[in-house]
Design a protein around this motif. Structure first.
Motif, PDB file in Angstrom:
ATOM      1  N   UNK A  63       0.900  -1.221  -0.026  1.00  0.00           N
ATOM      2  CA  UNK A  63       0.009   0.096   0.105  1.00  0.00           C
ATOM      3  C   UNK A  63       0.876   1.146  -0.003  1.00  0.00           C
ATOM      4  N   UNK A  64       1.764   1.284  -0.826  1.00  0.00           N
ATOM      5  CA  UNK A  64       2.484   2.195  -0.799  1.00  0.00           C
ATOM      6  C   UNK A  64       3.168   2.341  -2.378  1.00  0.00           C
ATOM      7  N   UNK A  65       3.310   3.511  -3.094  1.00  0.00           N
ATOM      8  CA  UNK A  65       3.504   3.658  -4.307  1.00  0.00           C
ATOM      9  C   UNK A  65       5.277   3.885  -4.601  1.00  0.00           C
ATOM     10  N   UNK A  66       6.070   2.840  -3.916  1.00  0.00           N
ATOM     11  CA  UNK A  66       7.445   3.416  -3.698  1.00  0.00           C
ATOM     12  C   UNK A  66       8.503   2.483  -4.710  1.00  0.00           C
ATOM     13  N   UNK A  89      12.226   1.349  -3.505  1.00  0.00           N
ATOM     14  CA  UNK A  89      13.159   2.269  -2.630  1.00  0.00           C
ATOM     15  C   UNK A  89      14.270   2.936  -3.183  1.00  0.00           C
ATOM     16  N   UNK A  90      14.469   2.550  -4.532  1.00  0.00           N
ATOM     17  CA  UNK A  90      15.787   2.977  -5.069  1.00  0.00           C
ATOM     18  C   UNK A  90      16.897   1.961  -4.725  1.00  0.00           C
ATOM     19  N   UNK A  91      16.665   0.853  -4.518  1.00  0.00           N
ATOM     20  CA  UNK A  91      17.748  -0.296  -3.879  1.00  0.00           C
ATOM     21  C   UNK A  91      18.035  -0.876  -5.137  1.00  0.00           C
ATOM     22  N   UNK A  92      17.681  -0.945  -6.170  1.00  0.00           N
ATOM     23  CA  UNK A  92      18.059  -1.691  -7.483  1.00  0.00           C
ATOM     24  C   UNK A  92      17.026  -2.537  -7.751  1.00  0.00           C
ATOM     25  N   UNK A  93      17.331  -2.887  -9.189  1.00  0.00           N
ATOM     26  CA  UNK A  93      16.420  -3.682  -9.767  1.00  0.00           C
ATOM     27  C   UNK A  93      16.367  -5.208  -9.561  1.00  0.00           C
ATOM     28  N   UNK A  94      15.131  -5.878  -8.949  1.00  0.00           N
ATOM     29  CA  UNK A  94      15.042  -7.378  -8.722  1.00  0.00           C
ATOM     30  C   UNK A  94      13.953  -7.894  -9.613  1.00  0.00           C
ATOM     31  N   UNK A  95      13.871  -9.102  -9.799  1.00  0.00           N
ATOM     32  CA  UNK A  95      12.682 -10.010 -10.536  1.00  0.00           C
ATOM     33  C   UNK A  95      11.394  -9.710  -9.612  1.00  0.00           C
ATOM     34  N   UNK A  96      10.336  -9.437 -10.420  1.00  0.00           N
ATOM     35  CA  UNK A  96       9.113  -9.184  -9.745  1.00  0.00           C
ATOM     36  C   UNK A  96       8.496 -10.491  -9.172  1.00  0.00           C
ATOM     37  N   UNK A  97       7.474 -10.833  -8.636  1.00  0.00           N
ATOM     38  CA  UNK A  97       6.963 -12.103  -8.256  1.00  0.00           C
ATOM     39  C   UNK A  97       6.384 -12.863  -9.179  1.00  0.00           C
ATOM     40  N   UNK A 144      12.628  -9.135  -0.017  1.00  0.00           N
ATOM     41  CA  UNK A 144      12.950  -9.593  -1.258  1.00  0.00           C
ATOM     42  C   UNK A 144      14.335  -9.410  -1.851  1.00  0.00           C
ATOM     43  N   UNK A 145      14.870  -8.396  -1.443  1.00  0.00           N
ATOM     44  CA  UNK A 145      16.596  -8.220  -1.827  1.00  0.00           C
ATOM     45  C   UNK A 145      17.197  -9.253  -1.004  1.00  0.00           C
ATOM     46  N   UNK A 146      16.986  -9.802   0.044  1.00  0.00           N
ATOM     47  CA  UNK A 146      17.787 -10.805   0.593  1.00  0.00           C
ATOM     48  C   UNK A 146      17.502 -12.240   0.259  1.00  0.00           C
ATOM     49  N   UNK A 147      16.416 -12.487  -0.355  1.00  0.00           N
ATOM     50  CA  UNK A 147      15.955 -13.946  -0.747  1.00  0.00           C
ATOM     51  C   UNK A 147      15.535 -13.732  -2.121  1.00  0.00           C
ATOM     52  N   UNK A 148      16.081 -14.481  -3.235  1.00  0.00           N
ATOM     53  CA  UNK A 148      15.631 -14.487  -4.654  1.00  0.00           C
ATOM     54  C   UNK A 148      15.746 -16.024  -5.184  1.00  0.00           C
TER      55      UNK A 148
END
Length: 808
Positions: A630-633, A669-677, A720-724
């Motif tokens: 519920x955040x557009x981040x 939050x600008x942490x870099x791109x990761x795969x979406x679910x 999600x940045x710790x688990x891929x």
């Protein structure tokens, strides 16, 4: 000949040949609605028929066997049908292939209703066929939910006769899902767009499923029975043709499937619904339609035990779980809609649509689970072969929920359609929606691992044991409590222009339009918030004057998705009224190539697409439940390539092969791109139909799907940045074999056969190769190494089913 026409009728055309590919002249062509034509010396014919009803067309010629085909076409639709009239052998009366030019121009995939009714699955319906299309991913065969080109389940529009329908809010597992809203026995047309759709469709980011229910032209009864349930559908029309109606009841019991899962216990999954579509023609100009649906889905489950074997051949590991408690979930939906059509003249149609949707949903469960994680006895010949003989981890889990949701939606919409001339069409709409949601959320979970109570992942009090004693409180791993009373008022409008013209010797079609969406979120304890978005969209299609039958299409625009209630509720259950509409820029490039192979028609459809998304509302996906932040981040993108080859690989049947490539990533939050679910990189789908040449009544279908694994193998609470970690690839094959005892092309002397118009019997094998597909992982802690094991939660195994279908 023009490849697009805006009129209140449709056109069927083609060439009639004999068995030696010679054209047949003077073939009598007659529709049951009164229209008629005949073929010329070259075998060519053209027949104009009414649109939006089922029309039966009969081809007859002296010395040849008659062919009877049913067409269900929309306004302005043009279809090519090339029958082959035979002399002495059995005539296969299936439509050879439909070259639907109007759908090609709009970038829409049309699916034959007969295919949907014939090709069943563990969860039968339109969605079972959608999963074979490129760009569409379904990784849970018991679910009616699907993701399209990187979107999630909430990003898909579904219409029935221009009326928008909704999916339940609380359902978290495919096991709990009941029947699809769309009743395949009532369907006339199925159109699907995977992106770049026109402004006349609503505000979602991914796809449109546009269903049309049929208006009956005769009286008949259809029934379908299997070990998993059944359906009964009846339709009729009055003698004067003013009233027509179709109604259906369905019953589904998934015990046969769920009793074969690894978790043993007492399960009662019972789903039922009743649906009707009625039409009354007060005059030739004024028609009133009613669409109604009542659905009751009950899922009661009392788990007892589970054993899951995983690991390697050298180091096999097993998880044993013993349960106490039960789950009781129930989802009731009531839906009703009136649609009034006023045909002012041949060019102007005015519509007024009013609908109401009421959902009563509850999730009640208390389940206590105790587990053992240990090494498995692999000594062949031992009495304890396969048993856990040494425990590496022990623990328990207690989950509790008392969730109730009451949602009531009201819609009122005016739509208009005006043909300026034969080549120009204008459509518009104004719609008001009121949504009232009352939601009570009480849900907590306590986890004990190796004798220690596990604190929540975001617990702020540090634990410095053994150096300092821990004095913090014992806290549940999850504890969500919320009481929300939320109202959302929406005003939507669109206008679009469609035009066909020429560019030199080439035919050109373009569509431009825009949507406006204004919404206000308010409610008890909520600060009212109002937002507005405008969504411009456009399509351009060119059909070159080439020897090869080619069509090129480009579509794009800005697509917004204003939040529904589920997107406003954060992970703690609190409504955030300031959530913005997710925004996506679409560009789709498409090509359609129609050609002949083995003297039969085929079509290759290729589409490349790109989506650039901003104001993204991140979420986690657990089975089929979506939890938003519920955040557009975040910002995201998706691009890929979809290809589909369909045609008559076997004469008289339609089959297709699909391929899709997708890459979608997000930056939170600008942490870099990761795969979406939903980042499912590769997809292969096959729908193949066949019959025995010397015995055409013995038919088969094969439904194959292969999807690479998606992210989601990590704990739901994890960053999600710790688990891929990705889930395993999804592989499934369903096989159906049937024998047609009676069909409309045969004449029978036996008295009992005369009562049937169609009768067939067969069997089906779901998950034919018994692939162990998984939907989530259960995470268990090793008491010695303190590491966590990912234990897959497997989906349905191989299941046999028997089916009987009849039409009177």
């Amino acid at each position: 000949m023009s490849f697009l026409s805006f009129c209140q009728s449709a056109v069927v055309r083609g060439v009639i040949l004999d068995e030696f590919n010679n054209p047949i002249s003077e073939v009598n062509i007659k529709a049951n609605t009164g229209e008629g034509a005949s073929s010329n010396e070259n075998g060519f014919y053209e027949l104009r028929i009414p649109s939006d009803i089922e029309v039966t067309v009969v081809f007859t010629h002296l010395g040849h066997k008659r062919v009877e085909v049913k067409f269900n076409l929309k306004n302005g639709q043009e279809t090519e049908f090339n029958p082959v009239l035979k002399v002495d052998v059995e005539q296969i009366s299936e439509v050879v292939i439909s070259t639907n030019t109007r759908q090609s121009v709009d970038g829409v995939t049309s699916i034959s209703p007969e295919i949907i009714r014939k090709i069943k699955g563990a969860q039968p319906g339109v969605e079972n066929i959608l999963k074979t299309l490129p760009g569409v991913n379904i990784s849970n065969e018991l679910s009616t939910q699907y993701s399209v080109r990187g979107g999630n389940f909430d990003e898909n529009l579904v219409y029935v006769n221009e009326i928008e329908v909704y999916r339940p809010f609380l359902i978290r597992s495919g096991n709990q899902e009941g029947l699809s809203f769309v009743n395949t026995d009532m369907v006339q047309n199925v159109d699907f767009s995977a992106g770049g759709f026109q402004s006349r469709f609503g505000d979602k980011l991914s796809s449109v499923l546009d269903i049309t229910y049929r208006s009956p032209i005769n009286t008949q009864i259809r029934t379908d029975l299997s070990l998993l349930g059944g359906s009964l559908t009846g339709e009729t029309i009055s003698k004067n043709g003013k009233f027509s109606g179709i109604a259906s009841v369905r019953y589904r019991d998934n015990s046969l499937i769920l009793n074969n899962l690894e978790t043993e216990g007492n399960v009662e999954p019972v789903f039922a619904d009743a649906q009707t579509y009625l039409t009354y023609k007060f005059t030739d100009k004024f028609h009133l339609n009613f669409l109604g649906n009542i659905s009751v889905n009950q899922y009661n489950f009392e788990p007892q035990n589970r054993q899951t074997n995983f690991g390697t051949l050298q180091e096999p590991v097993a998880l044993l779980v013993f349960y106490d408690g039960m789950e009781q979930t129930e989802y009731q939906t009531y839906f009703g809609a009136f649609k009034a059509n006023y045909y002012a003249n041949d060019d102007l149609t005015l519509k007024l649509i009013g609908s109401a949707y009421h959902a009563l949903e509850q999730e009640y469960f208390d389940i206590f689970a105790q587990y053992r994680l240990g090494e498995v006895n692999t000594n062949i010949g031992d009495e304890d072969l396969g048993e856990v003989e040494f425990s590496e981890g022990i623990g328990s889990q207690l989950t509790h929920a008392r969730n109730d949701l009451d949602a009531f939606f009201v819609n009122l919409e005016h739509r208009g359609d005006y043909n300026v001339d034969e080549e120009t069409n204008v459509e518009w709409s104004v719609k008001y929606t009121h949504e009232d949601i009352r939601d009570r959320l009480v849900e907590w979970e306590v986890i004990d691992s190796a004798g220690f109570s596990i604190r929540p992942p975001n617990f702020s009090t540090p634990n410095l044991q053994p150096y300092e004693p821990f004095s913090g409180p014992l806290t549940a791993f999850q504890n969500i409590r919320a009481l929300n009373r939320t109202q959302i008022n929406r005003v939507q409008a669109f206008a679009q222009l469609s035009k066909k013209t020429t560019w030199g010797d080439n035919e050109v079609f373009y569509n431009i339009g825009a949507r406006l969406h204004n919404w206000t979120v308010s409610g008890q304890g909520i600060t009212s918030n109002t937002q507005t978005v405008i969504s411009p969209r456009a399509q351009f299609t060119i059909k070159p004057n080439w020897e090869k039958d080619m069509l090129f299409r480009v579509a794009g625009g800005l697509y917004y998705q204003p939040p529904l209630y589920r997107e406003l509720r954060d992970s703690s259950g609190i409504v955030q009224p300031n959530v913005k509409a997710q925004k996506s820029f679409h560009i789709v490039l498409g090509n359609e190539y129609s050609f002949e192979m083995w003297e039969r028609p085929f079509k290759l459809v290729t589409e490349a697409y790109y989506k650039g998304m901003t104001d993204v509302n991140p979420y986690t996906l657990e089975n089929v439940r979506i939890r938003y932040r519920a955040r557009n981040n975040a910002e995201a993108y998706a691009y890929g390539l979809d290809m589909r080859l369909n045609g008559e690989f076997v004469p008289g049947t339609e089959s297709w092969f699909s391929f899709g490539y997708l890459k979608t990533e997000e930056n939170i939050d600008g942490r870099g791109y990761i795969p979406r679910p939903t980042d499912q990189r590769l997809k292969f789908g096959v729908l193949f139909q066949d019959y025995v040449p010397n015995m055409p009544d013995l038919k088969m279908y094969l439904n194959l799907v292969y999807n690479t694994g998606v992210p989601g193998g990590s704990p739901s609470y994890a960053d999600p940045y710790d688990y891929q970690i990705r889930l395993r690839d999804y592989r499934r094959a369903d096989l159906g074999i049937s024998y047609v005892i009676v069909d409309s092309e045969k004449e029978y002397q036996a008295r009992w056969k005369k009562a049937f118009k169609d009768l067939s019997i067969g069997f089906e094998i779901y998950n034919m190769f018994n692939n162990q597909n998984s939907i989530t992982n259960t995470w268990v802690r090793d008491v010695y190494s303190k590491r966590q094991f990912a234990i897959p939660n497997f989906l349905t195994p191989r299941v046999f089913n028997v089916r009987l279908s009849a039409r009177f």
